[in-house]
Structures are given as C-alpha cells and as structure tokens.
Design an enzyme around this catalytic site. Sequence first.
Site, PDB file in Angstrom:
ATOM      1  N   LYS A  89       8.986   5.605  12.367  1.00  0.00           N
ATOM      2  CA  LYS A  89       8.294   4.781  11.368  1.00  0.00           C
ATOM      3  C   LYS A  89       9.296   4.368  10.309  1.00  0.00           C
ATOM      4  CE  LYS A  89       4.076   3.300  10.459  1.00  0.00           C
ATOM      5  NZ  LYS A  89       3.084   2.922  11.476  1.00  0.00           N
TER       6      LYS A  89
HETATM    7  P1  NAD Z   1      -2.633  -5.245   5.994  1.00  0.00           P
HETATM    8  O1  NAD Z   1      -1.611  -5.177   4.944  1.00  0.00           O
HETATM    9  O2  NAD Z   1      -2.748  -6.473   6.834  1.00  0.00           O
HETATM   10  O3  NAD Z   1      -4.102  -5.004   5.374  1.00  0.00           O
HETATM   11  C1  NAD Z   1      -4.416  -3.890   4.584  1.00  0.00           C
HETATM   12  C2  NAD Z   1      -5.775  -4.117   3.944  1.00  0.00           C
HETATM   13  O4  NAD Z   1      -6.137  -2.940   3.220  1.00  0.00           O
HETATM   14  C3  NAD Z   1      -5.809  -5.256   2.933  1.00  0.00           C
HETATM   15  O5  NAD Z   1      -7.068  -5.906   3.001  1.00  0.00           O
HETATM   16  C4  NAD Z   1      -5.674  -4.539   1.593  1.00  0.00           C
HETATM   17  O6  NAD Z   1      -6.211  -5.274   0.493  1.00  0.00           O
HETATM   18  C5  NAD Z   1      -6.485  -3.285   1.890  1.00  0.00           C
HETATM   19  N1  NAD Z   1      -6.186  -2.190   0.986  1.00  0.00           N
HETATM   20  C6  NAD Z   1      -4.998  -1.784   0.535  1.00  0.00           C
HETATM   21  N2  NAD Z   1      -5.153  -0.759  -0.305  1.00  0.00           N
HETATM   22  C7  NAD Z   1      -6.477  -0.500  -0.355  1.00  0.00           C
HETATM   23  C8  NAD Z   1      -7.273   0.427  -1.069  1.00  0.00           C
HETATM   24  N3  NAD Z   1      -6.722   1.328  -1.876  1.00  0.00           N
HETATM   25  N4  NAD Z   1      -8.605   0.390  -0.880  1.00  0.00           N
HETATM   26  C9  NAD Z   1      -9.157  -0.511  -0.051  1.00  0.00           C
HETATM   27  N5  NAD Z   1      -8.462  -1.422   0.629  1.00  0.00           N
HETATM   28  C10 NAD Z   1      -7.136  -1.418   0.477  1.00  0.00           C
HETATM   29  O7  NAD Z   1      -2.391  -3.955   6.911  1.00  0.00           O
HETATM   30  P2  NAD Z   1      -2.823  -3.710   8.404  1.00  0.00           P
HETATM   31  O8  NAD Z   1      -1.705  -4.131   9.293  1.00  0.00           O
HETATM   32  O9  NAD Z   1      -4.194  -4.254   8.631  1.00  0.00           O
HETATM   33  O10 NAD Z   1      -2.842  -2.124   8.457  1.00  0.00           O
HETATM   34  C11 NAD Z   1      -3.944  -1.376   7.969  1.00  0.00           C
HETATM   35  C12 NAD Z   1      -3.838   0.041   8.450  1.00  0.00           C
HETATM   36  O11 NAD Z   1      -3.800   0.068   9.878  1.00  0.00           O
HETATM   37  C13 NAD Z   1      -2.587   0.805   8.008  1.00  0.00           C
HETATM   38  O12 NAD Z   1      -2.932   2.153   7.836  1.00  0.00           O
HETATM   39  C14 NAD Z   1      -1.657   0.685   9.199  1.00  0.00           C
HETATM   40  O13 NAD Z   1      -0.718   1.747   9.256  1.00  0.00           O
HETATM   41  C15 NAD Z   1      -2.668   0.803  10.320  1.00  0.00           C
HETATM   42  N6  NAD Z   1      -2.191   0.244  11.572  1.00  0.00           N
HETATM   43  C16 NAD Z   1      -1.834  -1.057  11.663  1.00  0.00           C
HETATM   44  C17 NAD Z   1      -1.380  -1.557  12.875  1.00  0.00           C
HETATM   45  C18 NAD Z   1      -1.045  -3.002  13.041  1.00  0.00           C
HETATM   46  O14 NAD Z   1      -0.805  -3.411  14.186  1.00  0.00           O
HETATM   47  N7  NAD Z   1      -1.048  -3.817  12.013  1.00  0.00           N
HETATM   48  C19 NAD Z   1      -1.284  -0.710  13.996  1.00  0.00           C
HETATM   49  C20 NAD Z   1      -1.687   0.627  13.871  1.00  0.00           C
HETATM   50  C21 NAD Z   1      -2.142   1.081  12.657  1.00  0.00           C
END
Ligand code: NAD
Length: 464
Positions: free
Chosen positions: A116
């Site tokens: 990571k």
């Molecule tokens: P992103 O940045 O596209 O979206 C994150 C969202 O969470 C946004 O809407 C943001 O406003 C919101 N957010 C941030 N802080 C917050 C809070 N304190 N309370 C409520 N909402 C909050 O990110 P993403 O790519 O959608 O990733 C989200 C999660 O999924 C992360 O934990 C990431 O590690 C996990 N994840 C993502 C992927 C991927 O392919 N993008 C894969 C596996 C896991």
Amino acid sequence: MDRKETAKLMENVMTELSEKEGFLGIEDDEKRKRIVLSAQEILTTTDKIIKSYIRVSTEHGIMRIPAYRVQHNNISGFYKGGIRFSEFVSEEEVENLAILMTLKNALHRLPFGGAKGGVHVDPRKYSEKELNLISKKYVQRFARDLGPNHDIPAPDLGTNEQVIDWMVGEFKTIHPGQAYLGSFTGKSVENGGARGRREATGKGTFLSYIWLLSQWYDEHVSGNGINRTKQWETISNLKQQADNSDPIRVAVQGFGNVGSVAALEAYQCSEIAHRVVAVSDRYTTLYNEKGLDVRALAAYTIGGKDLPKNSEELAAAGVEASVLPVDAVLTCETDVLILAAIENQIHERNMKQVNARVLVEGANAPISTEADDYFEAAGTVVIPDILANAGGVIVSYLEWKQSRITELYSEDDILAEMGTQMKETLKSVYERYFSSVGHTLRFTCFTLALERLTSLLYKHGKLY
Ligand code: NAD
C-alpha cells in the site's frame, strides 16, 4: 480495524490453524505448531516499509510531505496495492492496509502479494499542477521499489486514473525501455487501463451482498446444513420483506468511486427491489425515506464534486432529500449499510445505534473488532472488506494481464470475469461460515486467506 486489531485477529486464526489436525498434512502436533508459528512470524511482520518526504513548491510555500510505500508480503505474487492521498495517512495506517491487501489477494486467489502507498495530503487543497508534481515526485522517490514484476500500485482514496496516468508517465521517463504499462493499474483506458476498472470495486461490493441474498440463499433455502441461525434469519427476513413488495432500504457512507457505484447498483437492481434512503460524503448525509434519486446524485457529483449541501444545490441536482449531519448515515433507519468512505467508522461508541441488519465494507477497515463481535452476537451480517471490496483488485489483475498480452479486453469480458472470480470466493466463504458456529465472517475470511499463505510458505520451504 487498526493495525493492532488486524495483527491480533491474524494471531487468533494462526493459533487455531496450529491446532487443526492434519493441517498442511502434518499429523505431528508439535511439528505443526512449530511450522504454523514460523508462518505467523513471517505474516505478522512486514517485508519493507519505505518512508520519504516529497518536497513541493505550492502557493502556500515550500512543503515537505510525508509519503510511504509499504510492502507487506509477496509469497503469493508481486506486491500490489493502491496509493492514497489523504490528510489521515500515517505509517501505521498504510501498513495495516498493506496487510489487508496480502490477505485479500490470498483470499481471492490472485497472483499478488500485499502493499500500500500513501501521501499525507488533502488533495482538495492542492491545484492540479501541484497534484501532478506530487504524483511525479512520489514515483521519483519510490521508483526503485516499483515495477511490473515487483510492486504494482493502483488508485485508492483521494487518487484516480489521472493521478495514475501521471505516475505511469514518470515511471516511463525514469525506466526507459521497461514494460511500463504493467507497472500501475487503474490507468485511463486510453493509456492501457481496463474498461470498467473505476466501477469494479463498487459493483463487487454490492455483488458480495446481493449474491448472498439471492443466489446463495435460494440454493440453501431448505436450511439444511445451516448452523448460523441468527444471521440466516436476518437474511430470510430481508428476503421476505422484498417478496412482500417492500423494497430493502440501503444507506451508503461515502459517495466517491466505490460508494456512488454501489449506491447506483442498489438503485438499479432488477433482481430484488431496493430503495437508497441515505447517502453521505465528508460534509453531508442526504436522507429520503421514500428513496433518493441516485442517478441524479451521481450525475451531480461527476468529476469529484461534493453532494448537494443545501436546498439550492438539491434543487440544482433535481433531488428531494433532507440534509442531515454527516454521521447520521451510520445510524439512520435502514436495512443495509454500505460503508464506502474511510477507516474506523463503527466502534464501541456508536455500534449500538446502528440499525442496519447487514453491513457491507466497501471501504477498508471501517468496523472495529469490538463492533464486529457485537454484530456477530446480535445476528447482524457483516461482510468484511477483504471479501467485499476485491472487485477493484480483480480487475487490476486483468489490466496487468492485458498489458502483458498487449490486447484490450472488452468491458463485458472484464465485468463477467470479475463476477465469476468474486462468486467463486463468495461461495467458499459463505459455505464455510454458515455451516460452522462461533467465529465472525471476517475470521472465516482471514482463515481461508491464512491457510493459503501458510500452505504456500510451507511448499516454498520457508517454514522450519
Ligand atoms: P474516493 O476518494 O473516491 O471517495 C471517498 C468518499 O468518502 C467521498 O465521497 C468522501 O467525501 C467520503 N468521505 C471522506 N471522509 C469521510 C468521512 N469522514 N465521513 C463520510 N464520508 C467521507 O475514494 P474511494 O476510491 O471511493 O475509496 C473509498 C474506500 O474504499 C477507501 O477506504 C478505499 O481504501 C476503499 N477501496 C477503494 C478501492 C478502489 O478501487 N477505489 C478498492 C478497494 C477499497
């Protein structure tokens, strides 16, 4: 779940494996214990932690920004894991996420280990030019430790295909002549990315739940061999509710790459009717008991815009909703809660206020161990991160593969393959969990992953 909780759970699973008769084909109890302990030592320590500082000149002056790449373990293949840009990034958090990647890849039988990366910045506070510089400097700092046959990053929280395209460009400059396309996944399609990559994690997250409720439940409807009675009842009741034409209520925390797609999947689900009653981002929860127009919200937030925060913005989006405090999404009246934002959202202090009967971890590590145990005892179904959010890394694997055969898969091929691979793992996990008693669904996932990793270490002659 933080780093300590992950390590503790791994230790508990390893203790059980060391006592499992015949595990690894070893009948001698003492020998098996010694071998499993040796695997535990390897898997609970991290191969490499690299910390550096990225120096950038911004409109606020010259900044030195902490940046990390953590390579946890590569027994099952090249290191693989996203890079996040977030003001909450710390070494401990990145290490925890790297360990979860090792377990996730092992659980889904992908030929990757776990890594990571993270940069301690709030990307929203930087201009595009500054983010471009930060992305390029990240690659400059870590280039020697990255590569298509060594460590392959992808996007994560706060990063996207644009960031990855910049990083690939820099990698190519630093390593002329190398097969640069396989060095990162999550690239734009024009740059060799997989079609459907952006949607893959959200789609997979929803699949991990809907497949349980539809296909898996239907195949086991007689209840034969089901020993997990409370959770079984939870699913039966939801199924009953949907059959009685009462759409299942869904709330989604986080409306980014993962959350917006998972919410759309629920909104558009033709198999079983759902209504998405709440969605949230870092500033707002939007709530409508009759169901939100998720399509309109997805269109409004395109390009990373925040959800509407007041009546003018709601009118501009064409959405009817009440604006509630940001944490209201966690405790609102709903049947299903999809967590798709950040870590440590449900814990000892708020777990008893959660109304949902099914919790799905689209995000990594949003539920603490204590809350997990509480939900298990209460009959709530918790579908853990390493099971639910693997759609992204499965499609990343296909992207990496297509860079090797220099051929682009179609979006249909990619999503079909992702679904097939996910369902195979879902089947093995749900079979084991529902036929047993005692441990959580997360424990079951950790067990399957650690069985595989320990067996690989043993076969490679690394355990004494
Ligand atoms: P992103 O940045 O596209 O979206 C994150 C969202 O969470 C946004 O809407 C943001 O406003 C919101 N957010 C941030 N802080 C917050 C809070 N304190 N309370 C409520 N909402 C909050 O990110 P993403 O790519 O959608 O990733 C989200 C999660 O999924 C992360 O934990 C990431 O590690 C996990 N994840 C993502 C992927 C991927 O392919 N993008 C894969 C596996 C896991």
